[in-house]
Design a protein around this motif. Structure first.
Motif, mmCIF file in Angstrom:
data_model
loop_
_atom_site.group_PDB
_atom_site.id
_atom_site.type_symbol
_atom_site.label_atom_id
_atom_site.label_comp_id
_atom_site.label_asym_id
_atom_site.label_seq_id
_atom_site.Cartn_x
_atom_site.Cartn_y
_atom_site.Cartn_z
ATOM 1 N N ASP B 168 44.980 70.154 22.801
ATOM 2 C CA ASP B 168 44.266 68.907 23.078
ATOM 3 C C ASP B 168 44.903 67.776 22.279
ATOM 4 O OD1 ASP B 168 43.323 69.134 20.496
ATOM 5 O OD2 ASP B 168 41.502 70.147 21.128
ATOM 6 N N GLU B 169 44.174 66.674 22.139
ATOM 7 C CA GLU B 169 44.765 65.467 21.561
ATOM 8 C C GLU B 169 44.699 65.452 20.048
ATOM 9 O OE1 GLU B 169 42.385 65.276 25.095
ATOM 10 O OE2 GLU B 169 41.718 65.222 23.038
ATOM 11 N N SER B 170 44.016 66.435 19.434
ATOM 12 C CA SER B 170 43.804 66.398 17.994
ATOM 13 C C SER B 170 45.124 66.372 17.219
ATOM 14 C CB SER B 170 42.976 67.602 17.565
ATOM 15 O OG SER B 170 43.603 68.786 17.949
ATOM 16 N N LEU B 171 46.155 66.953 17.816
ATOM 17 C CA LEU B 171 47.453 66.998 17.151
ATOM 18 C C LEU B 171 48.029 65.589 16.966
ATOM 19 C CD1 LEU B 171 49.446 69.166 16.186
ATOM 20 C CD2 LEU B 171 50.596 68.928 18.352
ATOM 21 N N TYR B 172 47.869 64.752 18.011
ATOM 22 C CA TYR B 172 48.389 63.384 17.937
ATOM 23 C C TYR B 172 47.644 62.593 16.864
ATOM 24 C CZ TYR B 172 50.941 64.178 22.221
ATOM 25 O OH TYR B 172 51.814 64.655 23.150
ATOM 26 N N LYS B 173 46.338 62.826 16.781
ATOM 27 C CA LYS B 173 45.532 62.100 15.807
ATOM 28 C C LYS B 173 46.020 62.410 14.398
ATOM 29 C CE LYS B 173 40.877 61.395 14.269
ATOM 30 N NZ LYS B 173 39.468 61.547 14.588
ATOM 31 N N ALA B 174 46.167 63.706 14.100
ATOM 32 C CA ALA B 174 46.584 64.107 12.771
ATOM 33 C C ALA B 174 47.939 63.521 12.424
ATOM 34 C CB ALA B 174 46.613 65.628 12.678
ATOM 35 N N TRP B 175 48.885 63.656 13.336
ATOM 36 C CA TRP B 175 50.235 63.200 13.019
ATOM 37 C C TRP B 175 50.328 61.688 12.927
ATOM 38 C CZ3 TRP B 175 54.617 65.488 11.315
ATOM 39 C CH2 TRP B 175 54.569 66.882 11.228
ATOM 40 N N SER B 176 49.526 60.970 13.727
ATOM 41 C CA SER B 176 49.663 59.525 13.564
ATOM 42 C C SER B 176 49.057 59.086 12.243
ATOM 43 C CB SER B 176 49.145 58.737 14.767
ATOM 44 O OG SER B 176 47.837 58.877 14.972
ATOM 45 N N LYS B 177 48.016 59.748 11.755
ATOM 46 C CA LYS B 177 47.501 59.415 10.421
ATOM 47 C C LYS B 177 48.548 59.718 9.348
ATOM 48 C CE LYS B 177 43.490 57.720 11.059
ATOM 49 N NZ LYS B 177 42.490 58.512 11.779
ATOM 50 N N ILE B 178 49.229 60.865 9.499
ATOM 51 C CA ILE B 178 50.228 61.260 8.499
ATOM 52 C C ILE B 178 51.374 60.263 8.459
ATOM 53 C CG2 ILE B 178 51.977 62.979 7.955
ATOM 54 C CD1 ILE B 178 50.037 65.089 9.068
ATOM 55 N N VAL B 179 51.883 59.945 9.641
ATOM 56 C CA VAL B 179 53.058 59.076 9.692
ATOM 57 C C VAL B 179 52.698 57.659 9.267
ATOM 58 C CG1 VAL B 179 54.735 58.069 11.243
ATOM 59 C CG2 VAL B 179 54.259 60.483 11.372
ATOM 60 N N CYS B 180 51.484 57.212 9.644
ATOM 61 C CA CYS B 180 51.065 55.853 9.270
ATOM 62 C C CYS B 180 50.969 55.684 7.764
ATOM 63 C CB CYS B 180 49.716 55.521 9.893
ATOM 64 S SG CYS B 180 49.872 55.107 11.604
ATOM 65 N N SER B 181 50.646 56.775 7.067
ATOM 66 C CA SER B 181 50.527 56.671 5.612
ATOM 67 C C SER B 181 51.883 56.343 4.976
ATOM 68 C CB SER B 181 49.977 57.974 5.046
ATOM 69 O OG SER B 181 50.975 58.962 5.077
ATOM 70 N N LEU B 182 52.963 56.482 5.751
ATOM 71 C CA LEU B 182 54.296 56.211 5.206
ATOM 72 C C LEU B 182 54.784 54.801 5.509
ATOM 73 C CD1 LEU B 182 55.974 59.543 6.263
ATOM 74 C CD2 LEU B 182 55.371 58.858 3.963
ATOM 75 N N ILE B 183 54.094 54.109 6.391
ATOM 76 C CA ILE B 183 54.570 52.770 6.775
ATOM 77 C C ILE B 183 54.183 51.773 5.696
ATOM 78 C CG2 ILE B 183 54.379 50.943 8.490
ATOM 79 C CD1 ILE B 183 53.720 53.125 10.518
ATOM 80 N N PRO B 184 55.177 51.060 5.130
ATOM 81 C CA PRO B 184 54.880 50.192 3.988
ATOM 82 C C PRO B 184 54.094 48.927 4.353
ATOM 83 C CG PRO B 184 57.215 50.130 4.544
ATOM 84 C CD PRO B 184 56.604 51.132 5.439
ATOM 85 N N ASN B 185 54.508 48.213 5.428
ATOM 86 C CA ASN B 185 53.870 46.919 5.678
ATOM 87 C C ASN B 185 52.765 47.016 6.727
ATOM 88 O OD1 ASN B 185 55.830 47.650 7.392
ATOM 89 N ND2 ASN B 185 56.805 45.650 7.573
ATOM 90 N N MET B 186 51.891 47.958 6.527
ATOM 91 C CA MET B 186 50.817 48.185 7.467
ATOM 92 C C MET B 186 49.861 47.004 7.551
ATOM 93 S SD MET B 186 50.073 50.359 9.496
ATOM 94 C CE MET B 186 49.290 51.849 9.909
ATOM 95 N N ASN B 187 49.598 46.373 6.387
ATOM 96 C CA ASN B 187 48.627 45.268 6.369
ATOM 97 C C ASN B 187 49.087 44.114 7.250
ATOM 98 O OD1 ASN B 187 47.172 46.736 4.617
ATOM 99 N ND2 ASN B 187 48.002 45.737 2.773
#
Lengths: 339, 299
Positions: B168-187
């Motif tokens: 199901d889609e839960s895999l995409y949710k987890a990985w986008s949270k993980i990868v987003c934590s690495l993006i520096p200029n998120m704000n």
């Protein structure tokens, strides 16, 4: 019986474990092919009814029963169907199936000579390319011989190589259903007209529910184009469902451009049908501004033409309904004159 | 600067937990069925993935058989655990040896504390589709509280966990949270997106990474509407399938307009935006022009 007469009915037959229920579930119920492993053996004849431009009934018979013993029941059954689809398991020993098929054809042809006989050489996904053709040739040859022995050389039998793991089963069913649509020549003609005047490369008239195409224009069908168009219907439905406003009903319309300039265009038509077209407006060597304007004008022309096509479709549908109510049976041509 | 943009991700867990399947689905366009063909990973498999243009993810997929595991914790420990940004530890919910699974997790934490104490830790409870629907939440809570306890001891108090499944889609949710934590200029992205939403009077705008279709960020101010909470992951899934099918026409996807309310378009060389408008009667030219103008803020 009159209720059955009014719609095109497909009868699914075959030996047990040939894959009949799986075909039904995959094509008409959007089941995942792998999930069909867990289907139980069918014990009773099941019949279902789908309503699109044509009224389509699908009836499935359990494989282990003996249906060609002349009894009143089966005579009525064969009289009411438009197409008999026989499923042969190509991974299994098929000699038994062929004898069975010949007997069914002999019986059914006697009862109703207007039935179209379709043979699905099924489960070809695990066969190599050479072996597929060999199997098909062998089956065609043997069926021909059997029918000759029975003195039925005039019967037309069509063969299809199918598998539920790719789009071949949809392709085969599209062909089968198209034979049952009496309005098909008109639809094809209308689509051809549309294609000529709107720079369309290929277009399909889809049944949204099953992704079977009811009609297409007369250029040859390329299976990949078909797959892309069928998947585009899925994309449009899924995205629309996510943000749908329950209290307003919307006619679905979706346009997508690809990097190489191809446009995929979807418009909802009447009665659960959708028109999906592949457009290649211009060669991509143009500058982007030039390209944008020419695409824009191309789409405007398409919108206009498709509106006209839709009106035509509505008329065909109205007339078809009137004609059927007059007591015409499905396979005769309806008296349309104006196009 | 360049060293800063290389992120080292360790993907660990015991053998058969589904580590390589995840990687193949998210980064190599496999379908869930295709993963059956994957064999066991021998030792460590490295993959380098470009993400959002200037960021490189070095994904270390560590084979999980006990022989290899023992090796990681003894001979190769400085090689494996140095300069780690993220540890993703995968637990098989069907595993028979939970105690042993947790033991391996603690050993990994111990080494991380020594070699890269700033690493972020994520745990994934994988193969959730094998658990009955009504038991899933309870199981997840029990497991997470246990793991939280363990990781706090080793100085990683804020552990993040996800229940996942490849079906199901839960895999995409987890990985986008993980990868987003690495993006520096998120704000910056977030505030720009908010402005864009106001300008366009949109119901919602979502930003996706182009290659993987993972959610980068969203305007998530849905104004009290009841929208599907899993919609981001579903969109990822749908759009990825569409991308696959447009490959059959030897091309890739550029824009999509649905019912004149949903616009999907490229907004920077490595991001796509997904815009849902409140009403369908905005002229198309205007919307497209707005998107064009917005592009400079998302470079």
């Amino acid at each position: 019986m009159s209720e059955l007469d009014s719609k095109a009915t497909i009868l699914l037959m075959g030996l047990r474990r040939g894959g009949k229920s799986s075909i039904c579930k995959v094509v008409f119920h959007n089941m995942q092919p792998l999930d069909t492993l867990y289907l139980e053996s069918t014990t009773n004849p099941t019949s279902e009814h789908f309503s699109t431009l044509i009224d389509l009934g699908v009836m499935e018979l359990p494989g282990q029963l003996n249906y060609f013993e002349p009894s009143y029941e089966s005579e009525n059954l064969f009289k009411s169907v438009g197409a008999l689809v026989y499923v042969i398991d190509s991974q299994d020993e098929y000699l038994n199936a062929l004898t069975n098929l010949a007997m069914i054809i002999e019986y059914a042809y006697k009862v109703n000579p207007r039935i179209s006989f379709e043979v699905l050489i099924h489960k070809v996904d695990s066969l190599s390319e050479d072996f597929k053709l060999d199997t098909q040739r062998d089956i065609m040859q043997r069926t021909g011989d059997e029918l000759l022995d029975l003195g039925l050389e005039g019967v037309q039998v069509s063969f299809y190589l199918t598998s539920i793991f790719d789009h071949s089963i949809y392709e085969a069913f599209s062909r089968i259903v198209q034979k049952l649509v009496p309005e098909l020549p008109f639809l094809e003609n209308m689509l051809d007209n549309l294609v000529q005047h709107s720079k369309i490369e290929k277009c399909f008239l889809f049944d949204i529910n099953s992704k079977i195409y009811v009609a297409t224009d007369s250029s040859p069908v390329d299976i990949q184009t078909y797959e892309v168009c069928a998947e585009f219907v899925d994309v449009a439905i899924d995205l629309q469902d996510l943000y749908k406003n329950p209290n307003e009903e919307h006619e679905m319309k979706s346009v997508s451009t690809l990097v190489n300039g191809v446009v995929i265009y979807l418009r909802q038509m009447i009665r659960g049908l959708a028109l999906v077209a592949l457009v290649r407006p211009v060669d991509s060597s143009m500058s982007s501004a030039e390209y944008d304007t020419s695409m824009e004008s191309c789409l405007t022309v398409m919108d206009y033409n498709i509106d006209i096509f839709k009106k035509g479709l509505e008329q065909v549908w109205d007339r078809a309904r009137v004609a059927r109510a007059d007591g015409e049976t499905g396979s005769q041509e309806n008296p349309h004159t104006t196009f | 600067m360049s060293s800063n943009n290389r992120k080292k991700l360790l993907l660990m867990g015991r053998s058969g937990a589904g580590k390589s399947s995840m990687r193949s689905i998210i980064f190599s366009n496999y379908s869930a069925f295709d993963t059956r063909r994957l064999g066991a990973t021998i030792d460590v498999e490295h993959s380098h993935l470009r993400f959002l243009g200037n960021m490189t993810l070095n994904l270390w997929d560590c084979g999980g058989q006990d022989v290899f595991m023992e090796n990681y914790f003894t001979q190769q420990k400085d090689h494996i655990f140095q300069m780690v940004q993220v540890l993703i530890h995968v637990f098989d919910v069907e595993s028979q040896e939970v105690i042993r699974d947790i033991e391996i997790f603690t050993r990994a934490l111990k080494h991380l504390k020594r070699y890269s104490p700033d690493a972020k830790i994520f745990v994934l409870l994988h193969k959730m589709d094998l658990v009955q629907l009504d038991k899933r939440h309870e199981l997840f809570e029990i497991m997470m509280s246990k793991l939280q306890e363990t990781s706090a001891v080793y100085g990683f108090p804020d552990l993040v966990g996800f229940p996942t499944s490849i079906w199901d889609e839960s895999l995409y949710k987890a990985w986008s949270k993980i990868v987003c934590s690495l993006i520096p200029n998120m704000n910056v992205y977030q505030s720009n997106l908010k402005k864009l939403k106001q300008v366009m009077d949109a119901r919602e705008i979502i930003l996706f990474e182009k290659a993987t279709f993972l959610v980068v960020c969203s305007s998530n101010t849905s104004m009290g509407e009841a929208l599907d909470p899993k919609r981001f992951e579903k969109i990822s899934n749908v759009m990825k399938n569409f991308k696959q099918s447009s490959m059959k026409l030897k091309s890739s996807f550029k824009t999509l307009v649905l019912n004149d309310t949903i616009y999907v378009s490229e907004i920077s060389p490595n991001m796509m935006c997904f815009i849902v408008l409140t009403k369908s009667d905005d002229p198309k030219d205007l919307v497209l022009e707005n998107i064009k103008k917005a592009k400079q803020y998302f470079q």
